[in-house]
Design an enzyme around this catalytic site. Structure first.
Site, PDB file in Angstrom:
ATOM      1  N   PHE A 216       7.008  60.350   6.499  1.00  0.00           N
ATOM      2  CA  PHE A 216       7.359  59.018   6.973  1.00  0.00           C
ATOM      3  C   PHE A 216       8.817  58.897   7.402  1.00  0.00           C
ATOM      4  O   PHE A 216       9.222  57.875   7.948  1.00  0.00           O
ATOM      5  CB  PHE A 216       6.986  57.949   5.931  1.00  0.00           C
ATOM      6  CG  PHE A 216       5.533  57.995   5.545  1.00  0.00           C
ATOM      7  CD1 PHE A 216       5.140  57.728   4.247  1.00  0.00           C
ATOM      8  CD2 PHE A 216       4.565  58.339   6.476  1.00  0.00           C
ATOM      9  CE1 PHE A 216       3.798  57.795   3.885  1.00  0.00           C
ATOM     10  CE2 PHE A 216       3.215  58.412   6.134  1.00  0.00           C
ATOM     11  CZ  PHE A 216       2.835  58.137   4.833  1.00  0.00           C
TER      12      PHE A 216
ATOM     13  N   GLN B  47      -0.426  62.218   5.727  1.00  0.00           N
ATOM     14  CA  GLN B  47       0.569  62.163   4.647  1.00  0.00           C
ATOM     15  C   GLN B  47       1.387  63.452   4.529  1.00  0.00           C
ATOM     16  O   GLN B  47       2.273  63.539   3.677  1.00  0.00           O
ATOM     17  CB  GLN B  47      -0.112  61.901   3.291  1.00  0.00           C
ATOM     18  CG  GLN B  47      -1.214  60.847   3.303  1.00  0.00           C
ATOM     19  CD  GLN B  47      -0.690  59.441   3.500  1.00  0.00           C
ATOM     20  OE1 GLN B  47       0.106  58.944   2.714  1.00  0.00           O
ATOM     21  NE2 GLN B  47      -1.135  58.782   4.571  1.00  0.00           N
TER      22      GLN B  47
ATOM     23  N   GLU C 111      10.629  52.026   6.763  1.00  0.00           N
ATOM     24  CA  GLU C 111      11.524  53.187   6.701  1.00  0.00           C
ATOM     25  C   GLU C 111      12.742  53.035   7.610  1.00  0.00           C
ATOM     26  O   GLU C 111      13.806  53.553   7.313  1.00  0.00           O
ATOM     27  CB  GLU C 111      10.767  54.465   7.067  1.00  0.00           C
ATOM     28  CG  GLU C 111       9.632  54.839   6.098  1.00  0.00           C
ATOM     29  CD  GLU C 111       8.387  53.999   6.304  1.00  0.00           C
ATOM     30  OE1 GLU C 111       8.231  53.424   7.408  1.00  0.00           O
ATOM     31  OE2 GLU C 111       7.574  53.912   5.368  1.00  0.00           O
TER      32      GLU C 111
ATOM     33  N   ASN D  34      20.535  35.772  26.714  1.00  0.00           N
ATOM     34  CA  ASN D  34      20.838  35.567  28.129  1.00  0.00           C
ATOM     35  C   ASN D  34      19.647  35.781  29.048  1.00  0.00           C
ATOM     36  O   ASN D  34      19.806  35.830  30.279  1.00  0.00           O
ATOM     37  CB  ASN D  34      22.038  36.434  28.558  1.00  0.00           C
ATOM     38  CG  ASN D  34      21.729  37.933  28.484  1.00  0.00           C
ATOM     39  OD1 ASN D  34      20.580  38.358  28.617  1.00  0.00           O
ATOM     40  ND2 ASN D  34      22.752  38.735  28.270  1.00  0.00           N
TER      41      ASN D  34
ATOM     42  N   HIS E 201      25.939  48.181  24.030  1.00  0.00           N
ATOM     43  CA  HIS E 201      26.323  48.386  25.434  1.00  0.00           C
ATOM     44  C   HIS E 201      27.336  47.338  25.894  1.00  0.00           C
ATOM     45  O   HIS E 201      27.911  47.488  26.969  1.00  0.00           O
ATOM     46  CB  HIS E 201      25.083  48.390  26.345  1.00  0.00           C
ATOM     47  CG  HIS E 201      24.214  47.182  26.200  1.00  0.00           C
ATOM     48  ND1 HIS E 201      23.398  46.975  25.111  1.00  0.00           N
ATOM     49  CD2 HIS E 201      24.027  46.110  26.997  1.00  0.00           C
ATOM     50  CE1 HIS E 201      22.747  45.837  25.247  1.00  0.00           C
ATOM     51  NE2 HIS E 201      23.113  45.283  26.378  1.00  0.00           N
TER      52      HIS E 201
ATOM     53  N   GLY F 246      24.202  51.471  20.113  1.00  0.00           N
ATOM     54  CA  GLY F 246      23.841  51.884  21.455  1.00  0.00           C
ATOM     55  C   GLY F 246      22.347  52.101  21.560  1.00  0.00           C
ATOM     56  O   GLY F 246      21.761  51.942  22.627  1.00  0.00           O
TER      57      GLY F 246
ATOM     58  N   LEU G 192      19.288  50.287  20.588  1.00  0.00           N
ATOM     59  CA  LEU G 192      19.148  48.880  20.231  1.00  0.00           C
ATOM     60  C   LEU G 192      18.328  48.641  18.968  1.00  0.00           C
ATOM     61  O   LEU G 192      17.507  49.467  18.584  1.00  0.00           O
ATOM     62  CB  LEU G 192      18.560  48.119  21.428  1.00  0.00           C
ATOM     63  CG  LEU G 192      19.514  48.052  22.633  1.00  0.00           C
ATOM     64  CD1 LEU G 192      18.813  47.463  23.848  1.00  0.00           C
ATOM     65  CD2 LEU G 192      20.745  47.241  22.281  1.00  0.00           C
TER      66      LEU G 192
ATOM     67  N   SER H 279       5.792  57.816  -6.432  1.00  0.00           N
ATOM     68  CA  SER H 279       5.398  59.106  -5.864  1.00  0.00           C
ATOM     69  C   SER H 279       6.605  60.011  -5.635  1.00  0.00           C
ATOM     70  O   SER H 279       6.518  61.226  -5.806  1.00  0.00           O
ATOM     71  CB  SER H 279       4.676  58.916  -4.518  1.00  0.00           C
ATOM     72  OG  SER H 279       3.441  58.273  -4.689  1.00  0.00           O
TER      73      SER H 279
END
Lengths: 637, 637
Positions: free
Chosen positions: A405, A441, A380, A186, A77, A124, A126, A359
């Site tokens: 996930f 899962q 992730e 700040n 921003h 943008g 955050l 896996s």
């Protein structure tokens, strides 16, 4: 005053003038737009003034030079500040800054995107710029092996995001001494003080605990900033560096300095005038900073040991793996095989995984190309962000975890589409088919989630051959592509060498007397074939379509089949009813103008528990018996 | 050996026996199921044995007693251990543990869910149990003001998840001394060593930096565990406590202790026999631990100052706010108004927000009911998790942020649906309508994301009156409900007091000669009305439907309208084409068996930039002009 300064002569008084100009231009641009974040820009102006004049090694005329440093505004921003920097270095005109900022159709958007050649990734949302930078840092240190640095500007509010700490954790684990974080502390967030405020010791403690070297400074003391940046430039160590800068929001204009209530507010014109006057007026300084040194790729650095030594490393083959028709294989296994083959043919393939490579079968790649694999552990968000950063550097990044996930990283996938980056994601363990582990899962929303991403490609192969072919397709597909793989093993349907174009489908069973069309993908394609056998015994001939490309979908084949079978269609998916395969088929046929559809949609409409895959498919009503029953009803009625 | 021990007499030798039983039963249950995570269970058995016999103040016969402690398995895959605990305390039989674990239709699922009365929240997606516990801790300390404690078992792999650090940050900010984390540091993740391994000092440093009190122990030394838990029980301080336990994965069976390669693998029968023999054989100990003391709610504790002192606190009114027809108001503003009114009528309403309460207007509630508001800062994952924990304690938790940023918490929303918890989420700044901030701030996938959640309710009001009514509906709607609000102000359509049932819609313009149906919601409802005006001037009469309930959707009204208008329907949404309003309408009409649909779907099909809301709506082709053009084409053809 007009002055063009070069790095060799620019002194800190001139830097101070530049900082004032950056503040003035941040105010002018946002006031002109009637929109924007001037106070968030003003707090970081000194940091950027010192950076671009003395430390950022960047050729503004050659933004894609491989040895350039990278500047990322994780606090996206503060775009007025970033664009004011672009103006100060002469790549954006004053006119564009004042008249095009945040305007329709213009490239100086409210938050920066790579529509601008000097911007790597869209920010943008955050807490994303820093994890993205970790990806670029990984590429710089381990892949390109070039000495460029990452300079990331973060705010303090965003340090509450967990993804920031995933980023620090990986940056220190991977010894990214090429990463410098300028943290603009700040104190004031959007609606009040942040949770930590100006307690810099607390931030320092946290960052050091996560492995960063922290240099705490007054963010408005140019000498201190310059010194810290010089220290940070020493990349001989193994830690990322944080320049932890205590700053004042709205610095430079007494009416807003350190006052709450001015976040995201442009100054009205009269107020802007007063601010500019207090800042010493409009400047027209143009500067350039140091250029990067030419460099050749360095030696391969030692990488942290992320996988146990392979027991027996298979000889990598460039030939795609071959699966026999009828032989059972899991598509997740075929994904692993495919990565090795692809990675042998294409040395720009890079793989990331989230602690589940045994896996997802990404581990096969790990074992033969450990230098192109990055273990991201159970994180992730930073996994997808790192894949983004690596892709930005021109590599073909494949990231995998359980499909369920990827919901953890959806905001990163979303921002990846805004960045226009090419991401290759593979989610395993789709649907209720996984069985005993239960719903936590099971991915049951991922097709909807990924279809809704702008410009995405969503693939769902049912056997080994198609999986391998589609992994190759993903490697040449731009944008965000996603493949859904299955836990269990199912019989191979397609002989080696068959093509599977994106946007295509396969008609696996067809004849002139087909009375109903059965559409499936992945596990439900096999169930549909089972249903077709059941129906055939009853004298009902069914067309079966493998809709391996969920997006874009093969409208033509579906429409042809619908027309041939009296508009009777059963779609079955191992997914919730909303937004997935059934939705895609319906959307396609409606858009094709098909009249009089008789569509039965089988999907997972309840909350599953544990059980075997077979039990759960039956419970969900998406197995062969239920598909046959639905077809029977359509034909009968 | 059979023995029933009570808390008063149980000594550490008996606890050791219990720990052995928990290991044995973890092995027996997973071996019987042929599925499960015994080694992950075995590392934490000593911790649980000491906990349940001596420290967890819990009446197993009255799981819903308000003063009970809470036990949460953030490492949900250690379900064999949890269920073995349930058997040890006598609430689950041996038969159920051995024969029903992970079986179809049974309550002992692969990962724990609240189908079991002793389980608060579903876990299994790592890094979630701890943030959920923060929510319960907030309820315990600030809302219920009861002295119960939270005992959370985490693994070490999951400490890589950013959400864990969001949880620690909020736990220390909110002084949750009622929170005890038992961190089972067994070094081995799923496919190898974790990134930090057994470097407990590093974990300790990180946790202390995030404000926790850390007690580092040998996780297999019962005396040390007991002592640490006694220390942790002292809640007179202000910090959460971590019992950082160095453990051995597979502890108790030499063939697997501290060996990679056994994650998530049940032992084959012969191996299980050897393990049980090494552990000393099967036991049948039943124990009970201490009961909670009866307690009345304590005094209100001091809450961290999270918002600036309100300038002028409005007098809260129990009467819902009233908006004049025709007067412009933003639905996000109406949400804020509604929360205050609802919160006045219902003192169980609790509000959370992610540092944007002046944008979402949750701040209005903050100003009048600060004791029922929790600022979560820029940390959407812990915000949704905390809302989950608070809801679990019987409060009506409303959580808000920008709709786009709920993508950051999608995995938490998904797990919330598995938990069956009631979550009320409000996402503001929907669509391209927001204007100049650009795509990073625009929600364009949220309707798809939220529709795909099992059992969800998705609402999208277009004016103040309907917003307020629907907030009230959310308060009494079970499961996950989501409201999408708009940044800009639009004219009020409905008079005060009108009802807006979930699953309903409003026909805002209708007549006997309607030739086309226009469907919209939120901003596109206003655009549709504008289109109807344009068309009316051309002699084309349009029916206009406000589809404020996207899920469940009003099939009947849509079907009736479609039939009345020759099946000519235009749907417009400020959202991507996949999975949103258009998809919901199509799904509904197809399911209703409507033949011969002529549906035109207007949605955001490109990547937006900045601009005004009006410019972007036109660019996206979803404004009044484009809706009218689409209708004209349908009618003409």
């Amino acid at each position: 005053m007009t002055a063009t300064e070069s790095a060799a002569t620019i002194d800190l008084d001139a830097v101070a003038e530049l900082a004032a100009q950056l503040r003035v231009d941040s105010i002018r641009s946002s006031t002109s737009a009637g929109s924007g974040h001037p106070t968030s820009s003003m707090s970081a102006a000194d940091l950027l003034a010192v950076l671009i004049t003395r430390h950022l090694r960047y050729d503004w005329d050659q933004p894609h030079l491989p040895v350039n440093d990278h500047l990322i505004f994780s606090k996206g921003h503060a775009s007025p500040l970033l664009y004011s920097v672009f103006k100060a270095v002469g790549v954006v005109s004053e006119n564009e800054l004042l008249n095009d900022y945040r305007r329709f159709g213009q490239r100086l958007e409210g938050h920066p995107t790579p529509i601008l050649p000097w911007v790597d990734v869209a920010t943008g949302s955050l807490g994303q710029g820093l994890p993205d930078a970790v990806g670029i840092g990984l590429a710089g240190k381990y892949l390109e092996r070039l000495p460029y640095r990452l300079w990331v500007l973060t705010g303090d509010s965003e340090l509450a995001e967990g993804s920031i700490w995933e980023a620090f954790d990986k940056a220190s684990y991977y010894k990214l001494s090429n990463l410098v974080v300028m943290a603009d502390i700040n104190r004031l967030g959007q609606r009040g003080e942040t949770d930590v405020g100006w307690n810099l010791e607390e931030y320092q403690r946290r960052m050091e605990a996560f492995g960063a070297r922290v240099l705490t400074i007054d963010g408005h003391d140019l000498t201190a900033i310059d010194k810290a940046m010089s220290t940070a430039e020493d990349t001989s160590g193994s830690q990322p560096t944080v320049i932890l800068a205590k700053t004042i929001k709205g610095k430079g204009f007494s009416e807003v300095e350190n006052r709450n209530g001015w976040h995201g507010k442009p100054f009205p014109e009269d107020m802007a005038e007063r601010a500019i006057a207090e800042l010493g007026g409009v400047r027209s300084i143009t500067v350039r900073g140091p250029l990067p040194e030419p460099a050749e790729p360095g030696p391969e650095p030692e990488k942290p040991e992320t996988a146990p030594a392979p027991l027996a490393a298979p000889k990598p083959s460039a030939t795609p793996p071959v699966y026999e028709v009828g032989a059972k294989v899991a598509t997740r296994k075929a994904y692993g095989d495919a990565l090795v083959s692809l990675g042998t043919r294409d040395d720009r393939v890079v793989v990331l995984d989230g602690e589940v490579s045994n896996s997802t079968f990404a581990e096969e790649f790990t074992e033969v190309y450990p230098n192109r694999y990055f273990e991201m552990f159970i994180a992730e968000q930073v996994m997808v962000a790192a894949a983004t950063g690596i892709a930005v550097r021109g590599y073909r990044a494949f990231a995998s975890t359980f499909a369920a996930f990827f919901t953890r990283a959806y905001d990163f996938i979303r921002m990846g589409s805004i960045s226009g980056v090419d991401l290759r994601l593979c989610g395993s363990h789709a649907g209720v088919e996984i069985g005993a582990d239960g719903p936590s899962q099971m991915a049951l929303e991922d097709l909807a989630m990924m279809r809704a991403v702008h410009g995405s490609t969503v693939l769902y192969p049912c056997d080994g051959t198609s999986t391998v072919a589609l992994v190759d397709e993903m490697a040449r597909t731009p944008g965000i592509s996603y493949m859904r793989t299955t836990r269990g093993s199912f019989p191979g349907l397609y002989p080696a060498g068959e093509n599977f174009p994106v946007g295509g489908s396969k008609v696996v069973r067809a004849g002139d007397d087909d009375r109903v069309t059965l559409v499936g993908a992945g596990v439900t394609l096999h169930e549909a074939l089972g249903a077709a056998e059941i129906l055939a015994d009853e004298g009902i001939v069914a067309r079966v379509i493998d809709c391996y490309s969920v997006k874009p979908i093969d409208v033509e084949t579906l429409a042809t089949a619908a027309e041939a079978t009296g508009r009777r269609i059963v779609v079955a998916e191992d997914h919730h009813p909303e937004g997935g395969l059934g939705s895609a088929v319906a959307d396609a046929l409606l858009a094709a103008g098909l009249q009089d559809l008789r569509l039965t949609h089988l999907a997972v409409r309840g909350m599953p528990g544990s059980g075997t895959g077979e039990e759960l498919l039956a419970w969900a009503g998406i197995d062969a018996d239920h598909i046959a029953a639905a077809a029977r009803e359509l034909v009968g009625g």
